[in-house]
Design a protein around this motif. Structure first.
Motif, short mmCIF file in Angstrom:
data_model
loop_
_atom_site.label_atom_id
_atom_site.label_comp_id
_atom_site.label_asym_id
_atom_site.label_seq_id
_atom_site.Cartn_x
_atom_site.Cartn_y
_atom_site.Cartn_z
N GLY A 95 0.82 -1.22 0.00
CA GLY A 95 0.00 0.00 0.00
C GLY A 95 0.85 1.26 0.00
O GLY A 95 0.53 2.23 -0.70
N ILE A 96 1.93 1.25 0.77
CA ILE A 96 2.83 2.41 0.80
C ILE A 96 3.41 2.65 -0.58
O ILE A 96 3.44 3.80 -1.07
N ALA A 97 3.88 1.59 -1.22
CA ALA A 97 4.48 1.73 -2.55
C ALA A 97 3.48 2.30 -3.55
O ALA A 97 3.81 3.21 -4.33
N MET A 98 2.25 1.78 -3.53
CA MET A 98 1.24 2.27 -4.47
C MET A 98 0.90 3.73 -4.19
O MET A 98 0.78 4.54 -5.12
N ALA A 99 0.72 4.08 -2.92
CA ALA A 99 0.35 5.45 -2.57
C ALA A 99 1.46 6.43 -2.93
O ALA A 99 1.18 7.55 -3.40
N VAL A 100 2.71 6.04 -2.74
CA VAL A 100 3.84 6.92 -3.10
C VAL A 100 3.86 7.14 -4.62
O VAL A 100 4.08 8.27 -5.09
N LEU A 101 3.63 6.08 -5.39
CA LEU A 101 3.58 6.23 -6.85
C LEU A 101 2.41 7.12 -7.26
O LEU A 101 2.52 7.94 -8.19
N GLY A 102 1.28 6.97 -6.58
CA GLY A 102 0.14 7.84 -6.86
C GLY A 102 0.45 9.29 -6.56
O GLY A 102 0.08 10.20 -7.31
N LEU A 103 1.14 9.52 -5.44
CA LEU A 103 1.54 10.88 -5.08
C LEU A 103 2.49 11.46 -6.12
O LEU A 103 2.38 12.64 -6.50
N ALA A 104 3.41 10.63 -6.64
CA ALA A 104 4.33 11.09 -7.68
C ALA A 104 3.56 11.51 -8.94
O ALA A 104 3.88 12.54 -9.56
N ALA A 105 2.54 10.71 -9.31
CA ALA A 105 1.74 11.07 -10.49
C ALA A 105 1.01 12.40 -10.27
O ALA A 105 0.91 13.23 -11.19
N LEU A 106 0.52 12.63 -9.07
CA LEU A 106 -0.16 13.89 -8.77
C LEU A 106 0.80 15.07 -8.82
O LEU A 106 0.44 16.16 -9.27
N LEU A 107 2.01 14.86 -8.35
CA LEU A 107 3.01 15.93 -8.40
C LEU A 107 3.38 16.26 -9.85
O LEU A 107 3.64 17.42 -10.19
N VAL A 108 3.39 15.24 -10.71
CA VAL A 108 3.60 15.48 -12.14
C VAL A 108 2.47 16.34 -12.69
O VAL A 108 2.69 17.29 -13.45
N MET A 109 1.24 16.01 -12.31
CA MET A 109 0.09 16.81 -12.73
C MET A 109 0.22 18.25 -12.27
O MET A 109 -0.06 19.19 -13.03
N ALA A 110 0.63 18.43 -11.02
CA ALA A 110 0.77 19.78 -10.48
C ALA A 110 1.84 20.55 -11.23
O ALA A 110 1.69 21.75 -11.52
N GLY A 111 2.95 19.87 -11.57
CA GLY A 111 4.01 20.53 -12.34
C GLY A 111 3.54 20.95 -13.71
O GLY A 111 3.85 22.06 -14.17
N ARG A 112 2.79 20.08 -14.36
CA ARG A 112 2.26 20.43 -15.69
C ARG A 112 1.29 21.61 -15.59
O ARG A 112 1.29 22.49 -16.44
N ALA A 113 0.45 21.61 -14.56
CA ALA A 113 -0.51 22.71 -14.38
C ALA A 113 0.21 24.03 -14.14
O ALA A 113 -0.19 25.09 -14.64
N ARG A 114 1.30 23.96 -13.34
CA ARG A 114 2.07 25.18 -13.05
C ARG A 114 2.71 25.73 -14.33
O ARG A 114 2.73 26.92 -14.55
N ARG A 115 3.23 24.83 -15.16
CA ARG A 115 3.86 25.29 -16.41
C ARG A 115 2.83 25.90 -17.35
O ARG A 115 3.12 26.87 -18.05
N ARG A 116 1.60 25.32 -17.38
CA ARG A 116 0.58 25.87 -18.25
C ARG A 116 0.15 27.27 -17.82
O ARG A 116 -0.19 28.11 -18.63
N SER A 117 0.14 27.50 -16.50
CA SER A 117 -0.32 28.80 -15.99
C SER A 117 0.78 29.85 -16.00
O SER A 117 0.50 31.02 -15.80
#
Length: 401
Positions: free
Chosen positions: A378-400
């Motif tokens: 569960g920890i491994a999956m949640a950490v990978l999910g958090l990484a994907a969300l941080l990628v989304m946040a980075g993309r959103a920041r670059r778009r704005s």
């Protein structure tokens, strides 16, 4: 007599206060509770079902697997199949099919019939959840859509608290067939009430399947769904293997294990509502916070799950953090695929169930590591999910920028 329009059902509050949610939202909460309770309730009925149908308990457990599979595959398929129907009609149809599935199961004399009935019920539940999410967000309006989803998904937390205990009690009082007849009756009674208060949406029939598919087939949606699968799988892997963790490490008596489900469920009710309130203004930040909170709690479970009190506290916190993910994930999906809210909600539902299925299977593989193995997965999956969300946040920041 037609249902009140969105404008008339949403009361405006005083300046600085959030408007009241339309009455259809808490009604959909009850519908969601009913849909999810049928998934959990079977766990408390497995021995009785197995004995009555002359199969092993392990084989009877396929009734749970079949329901999850039906939700994963059926949610998007049913969203597309009912695309031309008004949402009010789809909700009523889903409730009636849900009732019919339980009637078929209750009257069935063979395991195969009951298994097919569970798949039919899952298809109806997936359709209801997807369309109800779209109805809730539309009725509440853009400023309160995530809050409406949080309230609606309170039904999930309540089902978590009550599902298994209700199954055990109902099985003793009514038998498993009587329990299924009761679920069918409740769904049939709910159908006209929900129809009465669901706003009309005649323009919905003009939607194009090609436009719906195009709206969800974007890179941003793909990353969101991957993050949803991983984040959900993270906390649900630990939750699915809660019993061996509690009895094997914390020394909690088997009779007290249902109280852990209650602790998680109470946290879930709080988490869905809190996340829904914050997500209207900062949805991605709320998703990241909920997922990061799940990681922290799961990591803390590794050393602290040897203590009974700490385990209860951490399971409550896991309910708060983990169950904050569904309303935010669904709200983001509806926001990103604005032209296809029902299909967006449906693929989000499929992602939640997919994460649960993957996490449960991975947790079983980790069994050689002992009771703590599923938590590590569960920890491994949640950490990978958090990484994907941080990628989304980075993309959103670059778009704005």
């Amino acid at each position: 007599m037609t249902a009140p329009s969105t404008a008339s059902t949403t009361a405006t509050g005083s300046p600085g206060r959030r408007p009241r949610l339309p009455f259809v939202v808490p009604l959909l909460t009850l519908g969601t509770f009913l849909m999810i309770t049928t998934e959990y309730i079977v766990a408390g009925l497995l021995p009785e079902i197995a004995a009555d149908l002359h199969v092993s308990v392990a084989q009877a457990g396929l009734l749970i697997t079949a329901f999850a599979g039906g939700m994963i595959v059926g949610s998007p398929l049913m969203a597309l199949a009912t695309l031309r129907l008004p949402r009010r009609a789809t909700l009523v149809l889903a409730l009636l099919v849900f009732a019919a599935g339980h009637v078929l199961a209750a009257a069935g004399g063979a395991f195969g019939i009951v298994l097919v009935a569970r798949v039919i019920t899952a298809l109806a539940a997936g359709a209801f959840w997807a369309v109800a999410s779209a109805v809730a967000t539309t009725a509440a309006g853009p400023a309160s859509s995530s809050r409406a989803l949080g309230v609606m998904m309170t039904g999930v937390g309540l089902a978590t608290v009550a599902g298994v205990p209700l199954g055990a009690v109902a099985g003793q009082l009514l038998g498993w067939r009587g329990t299924f007849w009761a679920l069918a009756m409740l769904a049939a009674l709910a159908a006209p009430v929900i129809a009465r208060f669901t706003p009309r949406d005649d323009e919905h029939a003009a939607s194009s399947m090609r436009d719906e598919l195009r709206a969800v087939a974007t890179g941003r949606m793909a990353i969101l769904l991957v993050a949803t699968v991983l984040a959900t799988g993270g906390y649900m892997t630990a939750f699915s293997y809660l019993s061996p963790l509690a009895t094997g490490r914390a020394g909690i008596p088997e009779a007290a294990v249902p109280l852990l489900f209650v602790a998680f469920g109470v946290g879930a009710v709080l988490g869905t509502n809190l996340a829904g309130r914050f997500a209207d203004e900062r949805p991605l930040a709320t998703f990241i916070t909920a997922t990061a909170g799940s990681v922290v709690v799961l990591v803390a479970l590794v050393p602290l799950s040897t203590d009974a009190v700490a385990t209860f506290v951490l399971l409550f916190l896991l309910g708060v953090a983990g169950m904050g993910i569904p309303p935010v994930g669904t709200g983001l999906a509806v926001r990103y695929a604005r032209a296809a809210p029902t299909l967006a909600a449906a693929v989000s539902v499929a992602a939640f169930n997919g994460g649960t299925a993957i996490g449960t299977a991975a947790g079983a593989i980790a069994s050689p590591l002992g009771a703590i193995g599923p938590v590590l997965i569960g920890i491994a999956m949640a950490v990978l999910g958090l990484a994907a969300l941080l990628v989304m946040a980075g993309r959103a920041r670059r778009r704005s920028a």
